[in-house]
Design a protein around this motif. Structure first.
Motif, PDB file in Angstrom:
ATOM      1  N   SER A 180      -7.478   5.470  -4.041  1.00 40.71           N
ATOM      2  CA  SER A 180      -8.362   6.434  -3.401  1.00 40.71           C
ATOM      3  C   SER A 180      -7.613   7.757  -3.291  1.00 40.71           C
ATOM      4  N   SER A 213      -6.289  -0.778  -6.918  1.00 40.54           N
ATOM      5  CA  SER A 213      -7.303   0.154  -6.433  1.00 40.54           C
ATOM      6  C   SER A 213      -6.615   1.444  -6.025  1.00 40.54           C
ATOM      7  N   SER A 261      -0.571   2.675 -12.474  1.00 42.95           N
ATOM      8  CA  SER A 261      -1.884   2.296 -12.999  1.00 42.95           C
ATOM      9  C   SER A 261      -1.810   1.807 -14.445  1.00 42.95           C
ATOM     10  N   THR A 270       0.864  -1.170   0.000  1.00 43.00           N
ATOM     11  CA  THR A 270       0.000   0.000   0.000  1.00 43.00           C
ATOM     12  C   THR A 270       0.904   1.224   0.000  1.00 43.00           C
TER      13      THR A 270
END
Length: 214
Positions: free
Chosen positions: A194, A192, A162, A6
């Motif tokens: 955010s 994912s 990405s 992360t």
């Protein structure tokens, strides 16, 4: 490049810049009062993250932002020169059309916005940012990684992870001062994402590598 992690990509807080110049890598540009408040908002956003490492660009504004984020975690702030602002020939120029285009001597350097021709290429930024992130993930020992950098490097890194290879402004991806972009990465690719911008965010650009008009 293949890793699972992360990764929190943080753009530093707003800078005290009363003269309104494109400061690039020039020294001496620190956070404004608003910038410190934005960094505190980013720190609050990341307060519950399982942070294993905080590392930042060597420039003052990034170091100050990183220190505010690292404090609740009792973490030391690392410095990685690969996270520095984009290189540009426009340092010290006023952030106006006249300041940027007013001198014929600069026109040749503005010929290709897709490279960009006025400074470090997006390919160079991509390579150094991805290498810095991969090394930070390894050093974090499984913890979450906080990377504090600048507008264009953050955008280029996000797009690269990405799987996109477009100039940052064509992706229409937000990157306000003090913002946190969190990417969950599996096998070196973001699965994912955010985005958090402080309620007191400012979208004033700090990098001349996004477009010659910023």
């Amino acid at each position: 490049m293949s890793f699972d992690a992360t990764v929190h990509l943080v753009r530093h807080g707003q800078v005290h810049n009363p003269e309104g110049v494109l400061y690039g890598r020039l020294p001496g540009f620190r956070l404004s009062d608003l910038g410190r408040a934005q960094a505190a908002a980013a720190a609050q956003r990341l307060a519950k993250a399982q942070v294993g490492l905080v590392t930042a660009s060597p420039l003052e504004r990034a170091q100050e932002t990183a220190a505010i984020i690292a404090e609740p975690h009792g973490a030391e702030v690392g410095t990685d020169p690969r996270l520095i602002e984009s290189g540009t020939t426009l340092e010290g120029v006023g952030r106006t059309a006249l300041g940027i285009f007013g001198s014929p001597r600069r026109w040749w350097s503005l010929r290709n916005p897709f490279k960009p021709s006025w400074g470090e290429s997006f390919a160079e930024i991509r390579a150094r940012m991805l290498a810095a992130i991969e090394d930070a993930v390894e050093a974090a020992g499984g913890g979450e990684v906080v990377i504090v950098s600048h507008q264009t490097p953050v955008l280029v890194a996000r797009l690269a992870l990405s799987g996109q290879r477009v100039p940052p402004w064509l992706a229409f991806t937000p990157c306000a001062t003090g913002s946190v972009t969190t990417l969950v990465v599996e096998g070196g690719r973001a699965v994912s994402a955010s985005y958090f911008a402080p309620p007191i965010a400012s979208d004033a650009p700090d990098s001349t590598a996004t477009s010659p008009g910023t």
